[in-house]
Design a protein around this motif. Structure first.
Motif, PDB file in Angstrom:
ATOM      1  N   THR A   1      -8.524   0.155   5.509  1.00 45.11           N
ATOM      2  CA  THR A   1      -8.496   0.304   4.184  1.00 45.11           C
ATOM      3  C   THR A   1      -9.754   0.454   3.539  1.00 45.11           C
ATOM      4  OG1 THR A   1      -8.520  -2.153   3.856  1.00 45.11           O
ATOM      5  CG2 THR A   1      -6.280  -1.036   3.944  1.00 45.11           C
TER       6      THR A   1
ATOM      7  N   PHE B   1      -7.239   4.710   0.398  1.00 46.24           N
ATOM      8  CA  PHE B   1      -6.799   3.355   0.178  1.00 46.24           C
ATOM      9  C   PHE B   1      -7.818   2.814  -1.096  1.00 46.24           C
ATOM     10  CE2 PHE B   1      -5.707   4.249   4.512  1.00 46.24           C
ATOM     11  CZ  PHE B   1      -4.203   3.943   4.255  1.00 46.24           C
TER      12      PHE B   1
ATOM     13  N   TYR C   1       0.902  -1.172  -0.035  1.00 47.26           N
ATOM     14  CA  TYR C   1       0.025   0.038  -0.160  1.00 47.26           C
ATOM     15  C   TYR C   1       0.857   1.232  -0.027  1.00 47.26           C
ATOM     16  CZ  TYR C   1      -4.941  -1.405   0.352  1.00 47.26           C
ATOM     17  OH  TYR C   1      -6.414  -1.838   0.092  1.00 47.26           O
TER      18      TYR C   1
END
Length: 266
Positions: free
Chosen positions: A88, A95, A30
């Motif tokens: 998330t 995200f 990420y």
């Protein structure tokens, strides 16, 4: 294989059962994805930032668990996995929510394939050297009896944290590589099933044996691929396979094979 042997350093050699191994890979992936989409730095710097973030995430599990027994480490690791999964899905603008984050392909499949092999080989060799060194001996002493290890002068907290950081480093490296292979990272990386599969592969292959963990990862990964045509029954078939392996080879594939070979006459 990288995920599983990195897990084995924590669980098999240090006795720290980790139910959130993919947390490190997810944080690293990420981080790189966010840099790729929002802050186009030189790519090597983005990769280093991702690995650094993955290693730092290990401290979220390691630091709270230093003063408690290994069973609490398992609970903390599982809890942190759920926390990041929820993060998330909550901060969608950052995200990407359920869809995650995606980028166009930046490396060829061929280069990523060979990079994956190099990462796997480097991980296996490095971890094998570590567990055969004084560090590995200290980790195994901690696994067997923390009080005795402390009594003989082993710094429990130091070695536990070291194991977390080393495990997270290789897992993060593989997570970044996996992100570039797929061109995508989503909240499923923080799902329970992914990290549970890592645990299952390590146990089936043989916990506390780096090569056994790698063997378990390879065998079960291939088995899952061959089960794709029976997708609706794949989980049942996978469970039955696990039951058979554990019943036949209670010490894992590697451990049982080694024990069998020792019994054979020269």
């Amino acid at each position: 294989m990288v995920y599983v042997v990195s897990w084995d350093l924590l669980a098999g050699y240090t006795g720290m059962l980790n139910f959130g191994q993919l947390l490190f890979a997810g944080v690293a992936a990420y981080t790189v994805a966010l840099f790729e989409l929002n802050y186009p730095l030189p790519r090597p710097l983005m990769i280093l930032a991702g690995i650094f973030a993955g290693v730092v995430s290990s401290l979220l599990i390691g630091l709270p668990s230093l003063r408690v027994r290994s069973s609490y480490f398992a609970l903390v690791s599982f809890a942190m996995l759920l926390v990041f999964f929820r993060i998330t899905l909550t901060f969608i603008d950052i995200f990407g929510g359920d869809y995650g984050l995606s980028i166009p392909r930046v490396y060829s499949r061929q280069s990523l394939y060979f990079t994956s092999i190099l990462i796997m080989a480097a991980t296996l060799i490095s971890l094998r050297l570590i567990v055969k060194s004084r560090i590995g001996t200290a980790l195994q002493c901690i696994r067997e009896d923390e009080e005795t290890a402390r009594a003989v002068g082993i710094n429990i907290q130091r070695y536990k944290l070291m194991a977390c950081v080393i495990s997270a480093f290789f897992t993060s490296l593989a997570g970044v590589c996996g992100f570039y292979v797929m061109g995508h990272i989503g909240p499923e990386m923080f799902g329970m099933m992914g990290s549970f599969n890592v645990v299952i592969m390590g146990v089936v292959g043989g916990a506390g044996t780096i090569f056994g963990a790698a063997l378990g990862a390879g065998v079960l990964s291939v088995a899952l691929e061959y089960m794709r045509p029976i997708a609706e029954f794949r989980n049942i078939a996978y469970a039955l396979l696990l039951v058979v392996v554990i019943m036949v080879a209670s010490r894992g594939i590697w451990g049982s094979l080694a024990a069998y070979l020792k019994k054979q006459p020269e």
